[in-house]
Design a protein around this motif. Structure first.
Motif, mmCIF file in Angstrom:
data_model
loop_
_atom_site.group_PDB
_atom_site.id
_atom_site.type_symbol
_atom_site.label_atom_id
_atom_site.label_comp_id
_atom_site.label_asym_id
_atom_site.label_seq_id
_atom_site.Cartn_x
_atom_site.Cartn_y
_atom_site.Cartn_z
ATOM 1 N N LEU A 118 30.118 84.552 11.992
ATOM 2 C CA LEU A 118 29.103 83.502 12.059
ATOM 3 C C LEU A 118 27.698 84.108 12.080
ATOM 4 O O LEU A 118 26.786 83.646 11.381
ATOM 5 N N THR A 119 27.519 85.167 12.859
ATOM 6 C CA THR A 119 26.223 85.841 12.949
ATOM 7 C C THR A 119 25.811 86.415 11.599
ATOM 8 O O THR A 119 24.645 86.299 11.190
ATOM 9 N N SER A 120 26.759 87.032 10.900
ATOM 10 C CA SER A 120 26.455 87.634 9.603
ATOM 11 C C SER A 120 25.969 86.591 8.601
ATOM 12 O O SER A 120 25.008 86.822 7.856
ATOM 13 N N ILE A 121 26.629 85.447 8.582
ATOM 14 C CA ILE A 121 26.229 84.377 7.659
ATOM 15 C C ILE A 121 24.803 83.927 7.966
ATOM 16 O O ILE A 121 23.958 83.802 7.070
ATOM 17 N N ALA A 122 24.534 83.685 9.252
ATOM 18 C CA ALA A 122 23.221 83.170 9.652
ATOM 19 C C ALA A 122 22.113 84.170 9.333
ATOM 20 O O ALA A 122 21.042 83.791 8.827
ATOM 21 N N ARG A 123 22.337 85.437 9.620
ATOM 22 C CA ARG A 123 21.308 86.448 9.362
ATOM 23 C C ARG A 123 21.092 86.652 7.864
ATOM 24 O O ARG A 123 19.953 86.822 7.403
#
Length: 701
Positions: A118-123
């Motif tokens: 989830l973090t990777s997508i958002a960043r």
């Protein structure tokens, strides 16, 4: 960076609720209901494959059908579907996302990897993502209540962020009961992308926010947090509750510094150096919030107390004595003015006791007089519900004076039932009102400390001249030998690279060498065991001091080495260090540091030798230290008067100690391979300081 989209998070033109539900009690229904009830003026798009309506709003059946671009999406679907939903939202694109759903890193390994995705997508897509596992966000200025919490907070000028969603609901409910308003109310959850530093930066720039409150459990990037906090606290007060600061489970440490420098000390130092004020409980948090949000900062420490009862006045004076505030005398003109209308048996001096039969008009005249006194910086009004007390009328009088005064005015109406209406009047008029004197004094003192922080010049970091290459070689050699620790006789070169003051010291491998070295140095001398495996020399009787002749040196060498070999059969004995004695009357202090996982090097100072273990009288700051930090650390310990000199003793050379503190700070910043280091003792008198012993521990990973 995601923080560039914070505007879309806090003031979106449109909000989509992914997982909206028509069933009351479900999170997806509560979020939509809160948006509607808060009066949000933007468009609301419930999203659910089943279609239909939610609270009269037509349901969008899939994310792809949402308008593009989209400011904000609130996700409240099961965790396995969250990452796919955020991917689809990114394609619109969406600027900000709140993931209310739980079931991520807080649940274990599988949830951890789900959150990483989830973090990777958002960043990657530059999405300002709040959560997951959070309550949501409320911005009262635009009617945005994107939470599933019960109740709508009233609008105010206090912003609150919290890592605990459950605590958010409790504080929100408490604030509703106390009629406390918020500009914004944010649940951070797991902080996959946005964290407390992002919230501080946003709240600094938010025109609706005057006071910033927070509940914190951990900080992932302590260096950034401190940098941001230093900037924000120069403009707005930041008050924080910090939990989870015990040393349980911390990495075992071999030095005094490592044993005493825990998480609690690191956070306390971080707050002190960045201007954050710390509240120990929720009641204190909101006492301070009310004070800062309602009254101007005092321009000095002088407090005037006005009371209708002697006992509470004395209690307030006692609390003031224990603080940084002063019960200052009133000017002669004010005392003369009070004498024109107060009864002759009243007290015209500070505290001003206007006695138990005081009516509202007597309070008004007294407050007008003391508030105009140039010697007074703040006023505290005490009222006990005597038979003659005009509670509501007095509250109005206090409010009137406060409204026309440029000095902060606080009230303490003691009691409960009878004084309740008076307290409500005062709070509505913007005058903080307390039930007891002590929290009132604490609030005033905290405001004064914040005023001093804002007026304090920005700290300048110091740069120490050193031979960094020489120092790195010492550490590299130790690594190549497989050492985790660099003990004194090996660490001498490291200290020399930083220009630290050292007593003349040489390594003797035989007793005759020891005598020859002592003759060159000059008696008396100290003999210490030299072994890579023995860092705590006193544990094996490895130190002899005050040796005045060749026979004493020879005997000490033999005794120290044989004792060490007997008690530590695993140790390689290199011989003994022969060292010049410190000047008579020199005092022992300690300087050390330990590397904190969140904030980096935590530097400590205190009395040295055995006193550090017994007294635990230690001051802490985070590196890099400024000159002001070093100055304050020395004067912060309770034992400071001993260093200043007692009974005719000369004070120690404080400048020399400050130089060593700044050098230790530089060493810690320069060489991240050092986990902890300790200079103990440092021998200091009025002519300077010398580092008599040193230990350095390297990082193991």
């Amino acid at each position: 960076m995601p923080e560039h989209n914070l505007e879309a998070l806090f003031t979106p033109a449109a909000v989509a609720v992914i997982g909206a539900s028509a069933t009351p009690g479900k999170v997806g229904h509560s979020v939509v209901a809160n948006l509607v009830e808060a009066g949000y003026q933007g468009e609301i798009f419930p999203v659910n494959p089943k279609g239909g309506e939610v609270l009269g709003l037509p349901v969008v059946q899939d994310i792809a059908s949402l308008p593009s671009p989209l400011d904000l999406a609130v996700v409240c679907i099961p965790p396995r579907g969250v990452t796919d939903a955020v991917r689809q939202l990114a394609q619109l694109p969406v600027r900000a996302v709140i993931v209310i759903t739980a079931g991520f890193k807080e649940t274990g390994r599988e949830g951890y990897y789900l959150e990483q995705e989830l973090t990777s997508i958002a960043r990657e897509k530059n999405i300002a993502l709040l959560g997951p596992n959070c309550l949501g966000l409320n911005n009262t200025a635009c009617g945005l209540n994107a939470t599933f919490a019960a109740g709508q907070p009233r609008q105010g000028n206090i912003a609150f962020f919290s890592q605990s969603g459950a605590l958010c609901t409790a504080i929100l409910d408490w604030a509703l009961g106390e009629n406390i308003g918020f500009s914004s109310f944010i649940s951070l959850g797991n902080k996959a992308v946005l964290d407390e530093s992002d919230m501080l930066e946003h709240m600094r720039d938010d025109a609706q926010t005057n006071v910033i409150l927070g509940y914190m459990e951990s900080v992932d990037d302590g260096v950034r947090f401190m940098r941001v906090a230093r900037e924000v606290t120069r403009e707005k007060p930041v008050i924080v509750i910090k939990s989870g600061t015990t040393a349980a489970g911390a990495k075992a440490a071999s030095s005094h510094t490592g044993a005493m420098a825990g998480s609690e000390q690191a956070y306390a130092a971080a707050f002190a150096q960045s201007g954050i004020m710390r509240a120990r409980d929720v009641a204190t948090l909101f006492n301070l919030a009310q004070a800062f949000s309602m009254q101007p900062l005092p321009e000095g420490p002088n407090l005037c107390i006005v009371t209708n009862s002697g006992g509470p006045g004395i209690m307030a004076a006692d609390a003031c004595e224990r603080s940084n505030l002063l019960i200052s005398p009133l000017s002669a003109a004010t005392v003369e003015r009070l004498g024109t209308f107060l009864p002759p048996f009243a007290s015209f001096y500070n505290p001003v006791d206007i006695i138990g039969d005081a009516d509202a008009e007597r309070y008004r005249k007294t407050l007008e007089a003391v508030a105009q006194d140039e010697l007074v910086h703040a006023v505290l009004v005490l009222l006990t519900p005597t038979a003659s007390a005009q509670i509501e009328e007095t509250a109005r009088a206090v409010a009137d004076v406060a409204a026309t005064s440029d000095k902060p005015v606080f009230a303490c109406f003691m009691g409960q039932e009878r004084v309740g209406p008076g307290r409500e009047l005062l709070l509505k008029a913007g005058v903080p009102c307390y039930g007891f004197p002590e929290p009132a004094i604490h609030s005033i003192e905290t405001m004064y400390r914040h005023a001093m922080w804002k007026a304090r010049p920005k700290a300048l970091e110091m740069s120490i001249i050193r031979d960094a290459t020489r120092a790195a070689e010492v550490v590299d050699k130790a690594r190549r030998r497989g050492c985790v620790e660099i003990v004194e006789f090996q660490a001498q070169e490291l200290l020399k690279a930083y220009g630290l003051p050292l007593p003349e010291t040489e390594l003797a491998r035989t007793s005759e060498e020891a005598v020859a070295i002592a003759e060159r140095i000059g008696y008396p001398v100290v003999v210490k065991i030299a072994s890579p495996q023995i860092s705590h020399k006193s544990d094996v009787g490895g130190v002899r001091v005050g040796l005045g002749d060749a026979g004493a040196v020879r005997g000490a060498f033999m005794d120290v080495t044989s004792r060490a070999q007997r008690l530590r059969k695993d140790a390689f004995i290199s011989g003994c260090l022969v060292q010049a004695m410190a000047p008579k009357g020199a005092k022992e202090v300690i300087v050390g540091f330990k590397r904190d996982p969140q904030f980096g090097p935590l530097v400590m100072f205190g009395l040295g030798g055995v006193y550090v273990e017994v007294l635990k009288d230690i001051a802490f700051r985070l590196a890099p230290l400024s000159k002001t930090d070093a100055h304050d650390m020395i004067r912060e310990i309770r034992s400071y008067p001993l260093l200043r000199g007692v009974r005719g003793e000369a004070p120690v050379d404080f400048g020399a100690i400050e130089d060593i503190l700044l050098t230790m700070s530089q060493l810690a910043v320069d060489i991240p391979d050092i986990f902890e280091a300790e200079f103990n003792p440092i021998l200091v008198d009025n002519n300077g300081a010398t580092v008599a012993d040193v230990r350095v521990t390297l990082c193991t990973n």
